[in-house]
Design an enzyme around this catalytic site. Structure first.
Site, mmCIF file in Angstrom:
data_model
loop_
_atom_site.group_PDB
_atom_site.id
_atom_site.type_symbol
_atom_site.label_atom_id
_atom_site.label_comp_id
_atom_site.label_asym_id
_atom_site.label_seq_id
_atom_site.Cartn_x
_atom_site.Cartn_y
_atom_site.Cartn_z
ATOM 1 N N GLU A 202 -5.428 1.096 -9.111
ATOM 2 C CA GLU A 202 -5.067 2.181 -8.206
ATOM 3 C C GLU A 202 -5.846 3.454 -8.509
ATOM 4 O OE1 GLU A 202 -0.845 2.668 -8.239
ATOM 5 O OE2 GLU A 202 -0.459 0.694 -7.357
ATOM 6 N N HIS B 3 1.930 3.008 -0.579
ATOM 7 C CA HIS B 3 3.101 2.413 -1.228
ATOM 8 C C HIS B 3 4.241 2.135 -0.248
ATOM 9 C CE1 HIS B 3 1.045 3.711 -4.891
ATOM 10 N NE2 HIS B 3 1.868 2.950 -5.566
#
Length: 302
Positions: free
Chosen positions: A160, A193
């Site tokens: 990420e 997310h």
């Protein structure tokens, strides 16, 4: 009439300004690249057809493979869409936050700064004797033997931060000032997310609860994204947000229920440490992330 030393000083300052200012690329280019990278990252998690949930070893291993492919592809966006002038004067690894100058500072100082922020939760954990497990070799053997632990503490922070920070920030910073860029890229991170809402719905969680949890997670991940992007821009190192991300994943959100279950004096000490850690963090953030500490003249020159 100016003497020689004053002339040399002015020329040096002019050269530094030229060196430190980033060439610009169109906003549409940088934002589109970041959007595509975010879609690729999230999409890579769902290209596999599986009946298992996200924590099943098969699912986790497949996602490891797919996000690794995105990590390999992401630098090409930086290379092909960055300003040719910037690529000609700055080593490409440096654009991604991969460099040796200021490395140990980037490893130690932001991590210590984040530990300060979690001073209260760390104290509560110490009362529960969970800290002792960190000195147990079996704990670490079990952790590295758990694919869920590796996902949360290694693969998720590494992938990420590399995609959303090391590969997005260099592009955004060529279109916006550092403070503005710090507030833009976390939005991609937070939205990325939201896919967890669909996963919770598939597990039988009702829609309102899934949306509420999803909203909370969006806010939390976006706030963390601000901090992570700030660390990348200020230090010029991707290792800083990676380590901080791993630490935050390990700590999780503060357990307030656990806090109120402590004895009165421990509770008072914990609350004081919560406040002291937060205030100390606020005070030290600009000082501990001074770009000069990390020899960073590329991304933050304010």
């Amino acid at each position: 009439m100016k003497n020689l030393s004053e002339t040399v000083s002015e020329v040096t300052m002019q050269e530094n300004v030229v060196h430190e200012s980033l060439p610009q690329i169109p906003v549409a280019t940088s934002v589109t690249c970041c959007f595509v990278l975010a879609v690729l990252y999230v999409g890579s998690l769902y290209i596999w057809s599986t009946k298992h949930n996200r924590d099943h070893p098969t699912t986790v291993k497949r996602r490891f493979a797919s996000v690794s492919m995105v990590m390999l592809a992401a630098p090409f966006f930086v290379y092909f869409f960055s300003s040719p002038e910037l690529l000609s004067r700055v080593p490409f690894p440096k654009l991604l936050g991969l460099r040796l100058e200021g490395l140990w500072q980037a490893v130690v100082i932001p991590y210590a700064l984040t530990v300060l922020l979690f001073l209260g939760p760390i104290f509560v954990n110490m009362q529960n004797e969970s800290v002792r497990s960190y000195f147990d070799l079996d704990y670490w053997k079990g952790s590295f033997g758990s694919i869920i632990w590796v996902r949360n503490h290694v693969m998720a922070p590494l992938s990420e931060e590399f995609v959303f920070r090391a590969c997005m920030m260099p592009l955004i910073l060529q279109s916006f000032s550092p403070p503005v860029a710090v507030f833009i890229t976390p939005l991609f991170f937070g939205v990325a997310h939201l896919h967890h809402i669909a996963e919770r719905l598939s597990l039988g969680v009702n829609l309102s609860s899934a949306l509420l949890i999803g909203l909370f997670q969006f806010i939390y991940t976006t706030l963390f994204g601000f901090y992570s992007a700030f660390l990348f821009a200020r230090t010029g190192h991707v290792v800083a947000p990676i380590l901080v991300h791993a630490f935050c994943n390990h700590m999780g959100l503060p357990d307030l229920q656990d806090l109120w279950q402590q004895d009165l004096w421990r509770r008072v000490v914990a609350i004081v440490l919560y406040l002291a850690g937060f205030v100390g963090w606020i005070f030290l953030v600009p000082l501990a992330t001074d770009p000069s500490i990390y020899d960073n003249t590329l991304y933050w020159n304010a």
